[in-house]
Design a protein around this motif. Structure first.
Motif, PDB file in Angstrom:
ATOM      1  N   ALA A  91       1.295   8.902  -6.136  1.00 31.53           N
ATOM      2  CA  ALA A  91       1.439  10.298  -5.715  1.00 31.53           C
ATOM      3  C   ALA A  91       2.511  10.995  -6.547  1.00 31.53           C
ATOM      4  O   ALA A  91       2.323  12.136  -6.989  1.00 31.53           O
ATOM      5  N   GLY A 123       2.887  10.692  -0.638  1.00 30.92           N
ATOM      6  CA  GLY A 123       1.860   9.708  -0.303  1.00 30.92           C
ATOM      7  C   GLY A 123       0.796  10.266   0.635  1.00 30.92           C
ATOM      8  O   GLY A 123      -0.408  10.133   0.371  1.00 30.92           O
ATOM      9  N   SER A 159       0.838  -1.204   0.000  1.00 28.16           N
ATOM     10  CA  SER A 159       0.000   0.000   0.000  1.00 28.16           C
ATOM     11  C   SER A 159       0.874   1.255   0.000  1.00 28.16           C
ATOM     12  O   SER A 159       0.574   2.224  -0.695  1.00 28.16           O
ATOM     13  N   ARG A 160       1.960   1.224   0.745  1.00 29.68           N
ATOM     14  CA  ARG A 160       2.878   2.374   0.756  1.00 29.68           C
ATOM     15  C   ARG A 160       3.528   2.564  -0.614  1.00 29.68           C
ATOM     16  O   ARG A 160       3.656   3.683  -1.101  1.00 29.68           O
ATOM     17  N   THR A 205      -3.303  10.819  -0.025  1.00 28.04           N
ATOM     18  CA  THR A 205      -4.315  10.275   0.880  1.00 28.04           C
ATOM     19  C   THR A 205      -5.267  11.374   1.339  1.00 28.04           C
ATOM     20  O   THR A 205      -6.489  11.190   1.345  1.00 28.04           O
ATOM     21  N   THR A 227       0.888   3.915  -3.076  1.00 27.33           N
ATOM     22  CA  THR A 227       0.571   5.304  -2.762  1.00 27.33           C
ATOM     23  C   THR A 227       1.698   6.224  -3.209  1.00 27.33           C
ATOM     24  O   THR A 227       1.465   7.250  -3.848  1.00 27.33           O
ATOM     25  N   GLU A 231      -6.951   5.053  -6.521  1.00 26.23           N
ATOM     26  CA  GLU A 231      -6.117   5.306  -5.364  1.00 26.23           C
ATOM     27  C   GLU A 231      -5.880   3.980  -4.658  1.00 26.23           C
ATOM     28  O   GLU A 231      -6.663   3.045  -4.820  1.00 26.23           O
ATOM     29  N   PRO A 232      -4.800   3.862  -3.901  1.00 25.45           N
ATOM     30  CA  PRO A 232      -4.460   2.605  -3.257  1.00 25.45           C
ATOM     31  C   PRO A 232      -5.587   2.008  -2.404  1.00 25.45           C
ATOM     32  O   PRO A 232      -5.807   0.798  -2.420  1.00 25.45           O
TER      33      PRO A 232
END
Length: 165
Positions: free
Chosen positions: A33, A40, A25-26, A44, A29, A114-115
């Protein structure tokens, strides 16, 4: 509490899966981004504000699981870049809402995936019963981790007080 030897490989597999999901997920993101010139956390924030509308700083902090001071720094940079505005509540002057600017709204619309959506999509393959069970187990796990962290922090504070003259 010790892990029974026959459960160790299952526990290790669960820990590895949790770490993989977090890391992935990181990575997603950060990569997404960067395509839009954001960090990131900024991505969010933009997607949260797009989805939920105006949020107070404390509400935003809770949602992204970060300290108010950290979120303040993120919002400061986003405000300088013209992506968000701060607006004081008309009913409670102590509350400041974070709102997407026109520029922020346009950017949010351009970010198609988006993630969080990737994970939501993956979760739709589960049955309602599986989702309920997963939520129950993850909530229990979260409480266990929180309890452990709070205990470790309390112990560390206790140790630092003992060292003082």
């Amino acid at each position: 509490m010790a892990i029974p030897p026959d459960s160790k490989s299952e526990v290790d597999a669960i820990v590895e899966t949790i770490i993989y999901l977090y890391t992935e997920s990181r990575r997603l993101t950060k990569g997404m981004a960067a395509q839009f010139g954001l960090t990131g956390p900024q991505l969010t924030v933009i997607k949260l504000l797009e989805e939920l509308g105006d949020l107070s700083l404390s509400s935003l902090s809770e949602r992204i699981r970060a300290q108010n001071s950290t979120v303040t720094g993120i919002i400061d940079r986003m405000e300088r870049e013209g992506l968000v505005r701060r607006e004081r509540s008309t009913t409670d002057r102590r509350v400041v809402y974070i709102r997407l600017s026109d520029k922020g709204q346009k950017l949010a619309k351009n970010i198609q995936v988006e993630p969080m959506e990737i994970f939501r999509s993956a979760l739709t393959s589960l049955t309602p019963a599986d989702l309920a069970e997963l939520l129950r187990i993850l909530t229990k796990l979260r409480k266990g981790v929180l309890s452990f962290v709070e205990g470790a922090e309390a112990a560390a504070q206790g140790n630092s007080r003992e060292e003082e003259p």
